[in-house]
Design a protein around this motif. Structure first.
Motif, PDB file in Angstrom:
ATOM      1  N   ASN A  90       0.835  -1.212   0.000  1.00 40.07           N
ATOM      2  CA  ASN A  90       0.000   0.000   0.000  1.00 40.07           C
ATOM      3  C   ASN A  90       0.866   1.257   0.000  1.00 40.07           C
ATOM      4  N   VAL A  91       1.917   1.261   0.834  1.00 36.47           N
ATOM      5  CA  VAL A  91       2.820   2.419   0.887  1.00 36.47           C
ATOM      6  C   VAL A  91       3.543   2.578  -0.449  1.00 36.47           C
ATOM      7  N   ASN A  92       4.024   1.471  -1.002  1.00 35.95           N
ATOM      8  CA  ASN A  92       4.744   1.515  -2.271  1.00 35.95           C
ATOM      9  C   ASN A  92       3.832   1.999  -3.405  1.00 35.95           C
ATOM     10  N   ARG A  93       2.591   1.534  -3.391  1.00 42.36           N
ATOM     11  CA  ARG A  93       1.633   1.976  -4.410  1.00 42.36           C
ATOM     12  C   ARG A  93       1.351   3.470  -4.266  1.00 42.36           C
ATOM     13  N   ASP A  94       1.248   3.940  -3.031  1.00 42.26           N
ATOM     14  CA  ASP A  94       1.011   5.359  -2.791  1.00 42.26           C
ATOM     15  C   ASP A  94       2.193   6.203  -3.256  1.00 42.26           C
ATOM     16  N   ILE A  95       3.421   5.712  -2.990  1.00 43.73           N
ATOM     17  CA  ILE A  95       4.632   6.441  -3.413  1.00 43.73           C
ATOM     18  C   ILE A  95       4.706   6.519  -4.937  1.00 43.73           C
ATOM     19  N   ASN A  96       4.499   5.392  -5.606  1.00 42.48           N
ATOM     20  CA  ASN A  96       4.568   5.376  -7.068  1.00 42.48           C
ATOM     21  C   ASN A  96       3.489   6.256  -7.689  1.00 42.48           C
ATOM     22  N   GLY A  97       2.302   6.242  -7.072  1.00 40.56           N
ATOM     23  CA  GLY A  97       1.231   7.095  -7.583  1.00 40.56           C
ATOM     24  C   GLY A  97       1.568   8.565  -7.446  1.00 40.56           C
ATOM     25  N   GLU A  98       2.143   8.921  -6.324  1.00 40.95           N
ATOM     26  CA  GLU A  98       2.504  10.327  -6.124  1.00 40.95           C
ATOM     27  C   GLU A  98       3.652  10.745  -7.040  1.00 40.95           C
ATOM     28  N   LEU A  99       4.607   9.821  -7.257  1.00 43.65           N
ATOM     29  CA  LEU A  99       5.698  10.124  -8.186  1.00 43.65           C
ATOM     30  C   LEU A  99       5.167  10.345  -9.607  1.00 43.65           C
ATOM     31  N   ARG A 100       4.215   9.549 -10.030  1.00 46.31           N
ATOM     32  CA  ARG A 100       3.639   9.720 -11.365  1.00 46.31           C
ATOM     33  C   ARG A 100       2.925  11.058 -11.497  1.00 46.31           C
ATOM     34  N   LYS A 101       2.196  11.415 -10.436  1.00 46.05           N
ATOM     35  CA  LYS A 101       1.487  12.694 -10.477  1.00 46.05           C
ATOM     36  C   LYS A 101       2.483  13.851 -10.626  1.00 46.05           C
ATOM     37  N   ILE A 102       3.551  13.795  -9.815  1.00 46.83           N
ATOM     38  CA  ILE A 102       4.550  14.864  -9.879  1.00 46.83           C
ATOM     39  C   ILE A 102       5.240  14.868 -11.243  1.00 46.83           C
ATOM     40  N   SER A 103       5.569  13.652 -11.742  1.00 45.66           N
ATOM     41  CA  SER A 103       6.292  13.562 -13.012  1.00 45.66           C
ATOM     42  C   SER A 103       5.454  14.037 -14.194  1.00 45.66           C
ATOM     43  N   GLU A 104       4.145  13.752 -14.163  1.00 47.08           N
ATOM     44  CA  GLU A 104       3.275  14.096 -15.285  1.00 47.08           C
ATOM     45  C   GLU A 104       2.635  15.471 -15.142  1.00 47.08           C
ATOM     46  N   PHE A 105       2.918  16.139 -14.025  1.00 48.80           N
ATOM     47  CA  PHE A 105       2.277  17.431 -13.804  1.00 48.80           C
ATOM     48  C   PHE A 105       2.656  18.432 -14.896  1.00 48.80           C
ATOM     49  N   ASN A 106       3.890  18.386 -15.276  1.00 46.96           N
ATOM     50  CA  ASN A 106       4.340  19.334 -16.306  1.00 46.96           C
ATOM     51  C   ASN A 106       5.174  18.576 -17.333  1.00 46.96           C
ATOM     52  N   ARG A 107       4.622  18.324 -18.484  1.00 49.97           N
ATOM     53  CA  ARG A 107       5.316  17.600 -19.545  1.00 49.97           C
ATOM     54  C   ARG A 107       6.178  18.511 -20.407  1.00 49.97           C
ATOM     55  N   LYS A 108       5.941  19.861 -20.371  1.00 50.57           N
ATOM     56  CA  LYS A 108       6.689  20.796 -21.212  1.00 50.57           C
ATOM     57  C   LYS A 108       8.027  21.114 -20.564  1.00 50.57           C
ATOM     58  N   PRO A 109       9.122  20.877 -21.286  1.00 47.10           N
ATOM     59  CA  PRO A 109      10.440  21.169 -20.709  1.00 47.10           C
ATOM     60  C   PRO A 109      10.647  22.651 -20.522  1.00 47.10           C
ATOM     61  N   MET A 110      11.260  23.030 -19.431  1.00 43.69           N
ATOM     62  CA  MET A 110      11.541  24.428 -19.114  1.00 43.69           C
ATOM     63  C   MET A 110      12.976  24.532 -18.641  1.00 43.69           C
ATOM     64  N   GLU A 111      13.476  25.716 -18.698  1.00 41.28           N
ATOM     65  CA  GLU A 111      14.900  25.922 -18.469  1.00 41.28           C
ATOM     66  C   GLU A 111      15.223  26.265 -17.015  1.00 41.28           C
ATOM     67  N   THR A 112      14.378  27.041 -16.378  1.00 45.44           N
ATOM     68  CA  THR A 112      14.717  27.504 -15.026  1.00 45.44           C
ATOM     69  C   THR A 112      13.650  27.103 -14.043  1.00 45.44           C
ATOM     70  N   PRO A 113      14.002  26.867 -12.811  1.00 47.70           N
ATOM     71  CA  PRO A 113      13.042  26.433 -11.806  1.00 47.70           C
ATOM     72  C   PRO A 113      11.942  27.434 -11.565  1.00 47.70           C
ATOM     73  N   LYS A 114      12.230  28.752 -11.668  1.00 49.00           N
ATOM     74  CA  LYS A 114      11.206  29.735 -11.312  1.00 49.00           C
ATOM     75  C   LYS A 114      10.075  29.775 -12.331  1.00 49.00           C
ATOM     76  N   ASP A 115      10.320  29.260 -13.576  1.00 50.79           N
ATOM     77  CA  ASP A 115       9.278  29.262 -14.591  1.00 50.79           C
ATOM     78  C   ASP A 115       8.347  28.049 -14.479  1.00 50.79           C
ATOM     79  N   LEU A 116       8.714  27.058 -13.585  1.00 56.01           N
ATOM     80  CA  LEU A 116       7.910  25.835 -13.510  1.00 56.01           C
ATOM     81  C   LEU A 116       6.752  26.004 -12.534  1.00 56.01           C
TER      82      LEU A 116
END
Length: 407
Positions: free
Chosen positions: A35-61
């Motif tokens: 359950n913990v592992n599934r929750d971690i992987n789900g949260e990682l996917r959400k964070i990873s897919e939140f912004n698919r457009k590449p950007m150059e600087t952290p402040k623009d994300l």
């Protein structure tokens, strides 16, 4: 022997319970881990897919609305950091260490420990190279670690408690076995002792006969009568022992039918009137008429005979025996009371044991082996009844038999 048996029982019990607990705790831990592992992987996917457009600087994300500490790193195809994104101020050296540890795993997903914190990562291909998402899982890892420690503490405490409880019940379970074993040893010793006496008498009388080879049988007939008497006693003893053994193994099958208990009692008293008169004992009896029960008439008569004979043996001359049979709802109560020395309190619970005799010398002279009351109890219990005794020292002894009625 019994201590070893108890210890084996304890060890077996603890092994079974330990294996059961390990299986249960392992199942709980694996479910929690998944359950913990599934929750971690789900949260990682959400964070990873939140912004698919590449950007150059952290402040623009833009930043995903997550409670956990997380950050992302964009690398080129050679693994060099192109950009990173985090809502927290993190040193660039930290990004480099995290990226290196993640890439060294050579997996798309994984975990590592960095500066006392646990991190999970997920690598996804991007336009420039790879996008690595990191998530702080220290609290989740702490939950799993604490769960293991909790299981160990609970398991240890449970084993201690279970050991004490098992030891208590093991002692209670072995106690009747030990008592039965001791009774069996005593039974064998008593039976051997009882058989030894008549065999010695027979052997002595045979020696006398052999020493009088020239004499006639008529002149030596008393020795033959002694031998015959002892053989009869041994026959009766063997028959009683066989009956009690069969009762122990439930091999006695009685034919039950309805009969009049009142008439059975009256017939036994009539057959013993002569003995009672010769013993100079006063007999007083009262009985309710037509008490009908389901059982074996001969066996119940035997119980009455045993109790009445026992009362006569232990009643002094000019003493008194009282026999009362009355109805008590759907049961009959038969009480046989005799005056006399009575039975001590420490003996009252032992008188139904086989070969137990309070006055051994008197019982032997009377021809008894101490089996009568044991047989009486066995018969009464076969009929679904109960038998017990009460006594007042130097006054009286009362045996009471309770049997079910059918009318």
């Amino acid at each position: 022997m019994f201590k070893e048996l108890r210890n084996k029982f304890l060890i077996l019990n603890l092994v079974i319970i330990s294996v059961t607990m390990i299986m249960a705790f392992t199942a709980i831990y694996l479910m929690t881990y998944n359950n913990v592992n599934r929750d971690i992987n789900g949260e990682l996917r959400k964070i990873s897919e939140f912004n698919r457009k590449p950007m150059e600087t952290p402040k623009d994300l833009p930043h995903p609305p997550e409670r956990s500490i997380s950050f992302t790193i964009n690398t080129d195809n050679n693994g060099n950091v192109e950009s990173f994104d985090s809502i927290f101020e993190i040193e660039k050296d930290f990004y480099e260490k995290a990226k290196t540890l993640a890439l060294n795993k050579n997996k798309e997903n994984g975990r590592f420990k960095l500066e006392d914190n646990y991190w999970a990562f997920m690598i996804r291909p991007s336009f420039y190279g790879n996008k690595i998402t990191f998530l702080d899982i220290t609290s989740r890892q702490g939950i799993l670690t604490n769960l293991i420690y909790t299981f160990l503490i609970v398991a240890l405490a449970m084993l201690i408690v279970i050991f004490l409880i098992s030891r208590f019940f093991a002692n209670k379970s072995i106690k009747p076995i030990k008592e039965a074993f001791e009774r069996q040893k005593q039974f064998i010793a008593d039976a051997s002792h009882e058989l030894k006496t008549p065999l010695a008498v027979i052997n002595t009388n045979v020696d006398v006969l052999l020493g009088s080879g020239e004499d006639t049988i008529k002149n030596q007939s008393k020795w033959l009568y002694y031998i015959k008497s002892e053989v009869e006693r041994m026959t009766n003893l063997t028959k009683d022992l066989l009956y009690l053994t069969n009762v122990d193994y439930s091999e006695v099958s009685l034919i039950f039918s309805s009969f009049n208990l009142s008439e059975a009692l009256e017939n036994v008293i009539l057959t013993m009137e002569g003995v009672i008169f010769e013993s100079n004992i006063l007999l007083d009896y009262h009985m309710d008429s037509n008490l009908i029960m389901m059982g074996n008439n001969e066996q119940i008569r035997q119980v009455i005979m045993i109790l009445l004979d026992n009362a006569l043996k232990y009643t002094e001359p000019k003493g008194k025996v009282e026999v009362v049979l009355r109805r008590n709802h759907n049961h009959s109560l038969l009480s046989i009371k005799n005056s006399g020395k009575g039975i001590a309190e420490e003996d009252i619970n032992k008188i139904f044991d086989r070969f137990y005799r309070i006055d051994k010398s008197r019982s032997r002279n009377s021809g008894g082996y101490g089996l009568g009351l044991a047989i009486a109890r066995a018969i009464v219990e076969q009929h679904g009844g109960s038998i017990y005794a009460k006594s007042v020292l130097n006054e009286s002894t009362t045996f009471t038999v309770e049997l079910p009625l059918i009318n």
